[in-house]
Design a protein around this motif. Sequence first.
Motif, short mmCIF file in Angstrom:
data_model
loop_
_atom_site.label_atom_id
_atom_site.label_comp_id
_atom_site.label_asym_id
_atom_site.label_seq_id
_atom_site.Cartn_x
_atom_site.Cartn_y
_atom_site.Cartn_z
N VAL A 125 -11.89 -11.36 -5.67
CA VAL A 125 -11.18 -10.10 -5.13
C VAL A 125 -11.57 -9.84 -3.82
O VAL A 125 -12.52 -9.63 -3.37
CB VAL A 125 -11.21 -8.88 -5.96
CG1 VAL A 125 -10.33 -7.97 -5.48
CG2 VAL A 125 -10.67 -9.55 -7.43
N ARG A 126 -10.46 -9.78 -3.13
CA ARG A 126 -10.57 -9.22 -1.50
C ARG A 126 -10.95 -7.79 -1.46
O ARG A 126 -10.27 -7.13 -2.17
CB ARG A 126 -9.19 -9.39 -0.58
CG ARG A 126 -9.09 -11.10 -0.23
CD ARG A 126 -8.02 -11.37 0.60
NE ARG A 126 -7.75 -12.64 1.10
CZ ARG A 126 -7.34 -13.56 0.49
NH1 ARG A 126 -6.91 -13.78 -0.90
NH2 ARG A 126 -7.48 -14.68 1.01
N ASP A 136 -2.13 -11.28 -0.25
CA ASP A 136 -1.92 -10.66 -1.43
C ASP A 136 -1.38 -11.36 -2.39
O ASP A 136 -1.37 -11.09 -3.59
CB ASP A 136 -0.97 -9.38 -0.79
CG ASP A 136 -1.69 -8.31 -0.13
OD1 ASP A 136 -2.84 -8.31 0.30
OD2 ASP A 136 -1.08 -7.33 0.27
N ASP A 170 -4.18 -13.31 -4.15
CA ASP A 170 -4.91 -12.53 -4.85
C ASP A 170 -3.92 -12.31 -6.31
O ASP A 170 -4.44 -11.95 -7.49
CB ASP A 170 -5.01 -10.81 -4.37
CG ASP A 170 -6.41 -11.46 -3.42
OD1 ASP A 170 -7.01 -12.39 -3.25
OD2 ASP A 170 -6.84 -10.06 -2.59
N GLN A 215 -4.10 -15.00 -8.56
CA GLN A 215 -5.34 -15.15 -9.17
C GLN A 215 -5.56 -14.17 -10.29
O GLN A 215 -6.28 -14.37 -11.40
CB GLN A 215 -6.74 -14.61 -8.12
CG GLN A 215 -8.07 -14.55 -8.67
CD GLN A 215 -8.44 -16.00 -8.61
OE1 GLN A 215 -8.01 -17.04 -8.35
NE2 GLN A 215 -9.66 -15.99 -9.51
N LYS A 216 -4.95 -12.85 -10.14
CA LYS A 216 -4.87 -12.02 -11.23
C LYS A 216 -4.03 -12.05 -12.16
O LYS A 216 -3.74 -11.20 -13.04
CB LYS A 216 -4.91 -10.30 -10.61
CG LYS A 216 -6.05 -10.08 -9.57
CD LYS A 216 -7.22 -9.84 -10.35
CE LYS A 216 -7.21 -8.48 -10.93
NZ LYS A 216 -8.36 -8.32 -12.00
#
Length: 457
Positions: free
Chosen positions: A59-60, A242, A245, A248-249
Amino acid sequence: MLWNRLLCEKRFKQSSNEAYEFDERNEFDKDYSRIISSSSFRRLQDKTQVYPLKRGDFVRTRLTHSLEVSHIASSIGKSIEKYLQRDDQKISSLLSVAGLIHDLGNPPFGHSGEYIIQDFFKEYLKKSAYDKILTDVQQKDLIHFDGNVQTFRILKKLQYLGDKDSYNLTYATLATIMKYPTDSMLGNKKDKGKIIERKFGYFDSEKDDYRKIAEEMGIVGKRHPVTFLLEAADDIAYCVADIEDGVQKKFITLNDLKDMLNKIEKKSEELQELIEKIEEYEEKNAKIENKSLFEKIVVQKIKIYIQGKMIQEVIKSFIKNEKTILNGDFNKELLDDGSYKDIKNGLKNLAKNKIFQSKERVFTDILAAKVLRKLLNTFIEGMIDWLINGEEASLTSKNIRVLISENYIINYETELKECKNKEDEIYTTLKLCVDFISGMTDQFAVDLYKKLQGITE
């Protein structure tokens, strides 16, 4: 505007650092060194990029985002230097440090935090009747609070290093991070008027600092040309990241991305090439049986491809429009001037619809509102009591003052001495509370809220 004047290495205070024999850094490299080891920069590791209060290797945060922007901006700068036939590396160094600091002023919980602070003051100023005491510009500073504006204040005043000049950065560095070189009265016109008037760039408390910088460089009321490159690097970094991410989520799927691209009405050559590139990446990785891993790998490759193309678009646009930019007449973002505008907007809308309106974000935003409103109410009530009553203030107010970091108190007392009347003192006190709370990390804000509420783990 002239490049040699725009790359101004002047500082508010002459540097007292010892000059070393073997130091080939330019002044913007030195600015980078001042920032990267600072506490304000380190706090970005626990500030929201997309997912507040989340832990994990992938997570960024604002820190990783800022490093990405710094790298992209610097690489763009190198190409612009080659075009301008400059071998001093000042533009790339300036962009490198500007990318590093562009988000320093973001409050806890990112843009949600900004909106919460804005809404709080819209209500508070009326409830307290300060809307009849403060000047119009002072009120607008508060009800239009903006992290970018707070960045300029931090860099100029709030990082106490023994004197009032904070980091004492070069004029060019300070000018580059100001996307909207207007005050809160002339700015905040959203999508109306000129691009430099959509928001604002400096608080009333820093207007003299801005004026001094802008007059020295010949950019009063104009955006520094390098700011266009910084803004583009920021867009390039986050609009694709974004999505990465989100995949990824598991908020976004590869099919969501493909559907978005297929729905873009303007079927450009660049759009078709991107769609074909996705198909190529899918084919090359078809042997990966794990669907989640397959999507992550494909999207990472897409991110690299899109960012590379966008960087080329920005460089071409800047070169094409250099004269207009230097005249102060360029009125759009560089990415909006090229063929990737629709793709960029599509990526932003996909993130908005799939991530920022997700239940997880909604729950976090509700928490953020409770936390920040409680902190603002508590610290403002205590510090206004202290301002009015001094040593006669309540014990609670005295304790509230003790909780505020000393560097903020030192700056507050300095600004308080410069106040000419009661409204200036109130404005300065309200700004102190915003300085302290907006400077918190997400987790620190939540932990302090729990302590004030008497909540124990």
